[in-house]
Design an enzyme around this catalytic site. Structure first.
Site, PDB file in Angstrom:
ATOM      1  N   SER A  78       0.782  -1.248   0.000  1.00 53.16           N
ATOM      2  CA  SER A  78       0.000   0.000   0.000  1.00 53.16           C
ATOM      3  C   SER A  78       0.807   1.288   0.000  1.00 53.16           C
ATOM      4  O   SER A  78       0.231   2.375  -0.103  1.00 53.16           O
ATOM      5  CB  SER A  78      -0.952   0.012   1.203  1.00 53.16           C
ATOM      6  OG  SER A  78      -2.073  -0.794   0.949  1.00 53.16           O
ATOM      7  N   LYS A  81       0.186   3.873  -2.687  1.00 53.14           N
ATOM      8  CA  LYS A  81      -0.796   4.962  -2.617  1.00 53.14           C
ATOM      9  C   LYS A  81      -0.139   6.335  -2.442  1.00 53.14           C
ATOM     10  O   LYS A  81      -0.791   7.356  -2.658  1.00 53.14           O
ATOM     11  CB  LYS A  81      -1.778   4.692  -1.471  1.00 53.14           C
ATOM     12  CG  LYS A  81      -2.630   3.433  -1.663  1.00 53.14           C
ATOM     13  CD  LYS A  81      -3.595   3.254  -0.510  1.00 53.14           C
ATOM     14  CE  LYS A  81      -4.539   2.070  -0.743  1.00 53.14           C
ATOM     15  NZ  LYS A  81      -3.931   0.787  -0.381  1.00 53.14           N
ATOM     16  N   SER A 133      -6.185   3.855   4.057  1.00 53.88           N
ATOM     17  CA  SER A 133      -5.681   2.884   3.081  1.00 53.88           C
ATOM     18  C   SER A 133      -6.785   2.225   2.259  1.00 53.88           C
ATOM     19  O   SER A 133      -6.718   1.034   1.949  1.00 53.88           O
ATOM     20  CB  SER A 133      -4.839   1.800   3.780  1.00 53.88           C
ATOM     21  OG  SER A 133      -3.928   1.214   2.873  1.00 53.88           O
ATOM     22  N   LYS A 238       3.310   6.450   5.018  1.00 57.98           N
ATOM     23  CA  LYS A 238       2.370   5.366   4.688  1.00 57.98           C
ATOM     24  C   LYS A 238       2.987   4.016   4.985  1.00 57.98           C
ATOM     25  O   LYS A 238       4.195   3.820   4.838  1.00 57.98           O
ATOM     26  CB  LYS A 238       1.999   5.430   3.194  1.00 57.98           C
ATOM     27  CG  LYS A 238       0.870   4.505   2.791  1.00 57.98           C
ATOM     28  CD  LYS A 238      -0.471   5.025   3.236  1.00 57.98           C
ATOM     29  CE  LYS A 238      -1.596   4.051   2.923  1.00 57.98           C
ATOM     30  NZ  LYS A 238      -1.597   2.848   3.788  1.00 57.98           N
TER      31      LYS A 238
END
Length: 426
Positions: A78, A81, A133, A238
């Site tokens: 993730s 992102k 997320s 993140k």
């Protein structure tokens, strides 16, 4: 006996000729040992048992402070992102109303439970994606900008390649597993460094939680980045996880004028990657400082290192350098504008290397193009060790050839001496 006297004299000459070579080789070895002892005396970077790959950079100068397998291609999960988010902020209007498709509503993995046909402002979806997320939010963003996830992935790849992230490839906007979706710790550090220059991006990724009111889900967006609550100065960015990627984490933290960015890929446990990241950041803050060498539009005159002429330069952007605490940076400029910063050596888990200092471009009033920088410092790198090793090998080969030559010469002279005696008494 005269031939043997000649042989002895020849051996003596060879020994005299080679003795300086042997002394030089011994001196080189001694210097290497001394350098190794100096390297070992400095505090090494932290051990990172939960990181398959990692890097720590200074966010302002780009200097690499710690690196481990930083060019190995691995799955991002993730942290993908980050790219989707910065593109959405820069290349769309945060106030745009986005209509959620059936495809986005049914996306796999972590979701913020968007409903088919639901309309949300682009900024809301960016927050739902970066804070909570949401894979469904990432797909909705991609489809709104480019129609399909596949088309948006092409935009992502063009975007990161312009940043110099050539070992990265995306096929989807969320980080769902795919053999062709990969990155490196070095590339992700570059991407995060760029993204964190956007104030709106910084604000989103540093948000711990915020209310969410959706058509099918009314709750709170909760930031999954645990460092925001546990590490002093943490400001983003993140985390991620899939079975294929393991645990991934990109973190940013600032203390005073120093801002650091760390990346960990292929972590083995959730708690482990946060522990390793804490070690990385602690090491960086304990030993390095960001220093503003030239502010934007500040003028400075340098004696150019290639011509010796005095030239005046003006900084197009703030010029930051990263130095080890207690040192004063030395900056030099070529006549074409290439800047060099000399600081102490930076340690990586593999070996001691010279500090890598990517310096921001400068330009003089005549708009002379200034290049980016360099590797400076004098350390006993692998190349120098190879040179020393090659010298030892050269000495060994020379001695071997000499020995063979002397044995052959001795044999020839012995045979000739026997023949002379034979014909003398025949």
């Amino acid at each position: 006996m005269r031939p043997f006297q000649g042989l002895i004299a020849m051996m003596f000459v060879f020994l005299i000729f080679l003795s300086p070579m042997q002394v030089y080789a011994e001196d080189s070895l001694q210097t290497t040992d001394q350098t190794d002892q100096t390297e070992q005396s400095a505090e090494p970077p932290p051990d990172l048992p939960n990181a398959g790959a990692a890097i720590l950079i200074d966010a302002k100068s780009g200097a690499v402070l710690v690196a481990k397998n930083e060019t190995e291609r691995l799955y991002p999960a993730s942290i993908t992102k980050i790219v989707t988010g910065i593109i959405a902020l820069e290349q769309s209007d945060p106030a745009d109303m986005v209509t959620v498709s059936k495809n986005a509503r049914g996306e796999d993995g972590t979701r913020i439970y968007l409903a088919e046909g639901e309309q949300k402002p682009m900024l809301d979806l960016i927050e739902g994606m970066l804070i909570n997320s949401g894979n469904d939010a990432a797909t909705a963003i991609a489809e709104h900008i480019d129609g399909t996830k596949e088309q948006f992935a092409e935009r992502m790849n063009d975007f990161v390649h312009k940043l110099g992230a050539w070992d990265t490839n995306f096929v989807n906007p969320s980080g769902l597993p795919d053999d062709n979706q990969y990155t490196t710790a070095r590339d992700m550090a570059k991407i995060a460094q760029y993204a964190m220059q956007n104030e709106q991006f910084r604000q989103v990724v540093s948000t711990k939680s915020r209310p969410w009111v959706g058509q099918e889900w009314v709750s709170k967006l909760e930031n999954h980045n645990k460092l925001l609550s546990s590490y002093e100065g943490a400001i983003g960015v993140k985390n991620g996880f899939t079975q294929a990627a393991g645990y991934t984490l990109v973190s940013a933290a600032e203390r005073g004028d120093t801002e650091l960015i760390g990346v960990i890929l292929k972590g083995t446990t959730d708690a482990g990657v946060y522990k390793d990241m804490t070690k990385l950041l602690d090491y960086g803050f304990a030993h390095f400082t960001s220093t503003l060498y030239m502010d934007v539009d500040e003028k400075h005159t340098f004696a150019t290192r290639d011509t010796g002429k005095q030239m005046e330069f003006i900084s197009a952007t703030p010029l930051w350098v990263t130095i080890k605490d207690g040192e004063i940076p030395v900056l030099a400029v070529d006549s074409n504008g290439t800047t060099y910063v000399q600081s102490s050596q930076v340690y990586t888990p593999s070996e001691s290397v010279a500090t890598l200092m990517p310096i921001v471009p400068l330009a003089d009033q005549a708009e002379v193009q200034i290049a980016s920088v360099t590797k400076t410092g004098t350390t006993n790198t692998g190349e120098q060790r190879a040179e020393s090793s090659g010298w030892h090998m050269g000495v060994t080969i020379t001695w071997s050839i000499m020995l063979v030559f002397m044995l052959m010469s001795g044999r020839i002279m012995y045979v000739r001496q026997r023949k002379r005696r034979f014909y003398k008494y025949k």
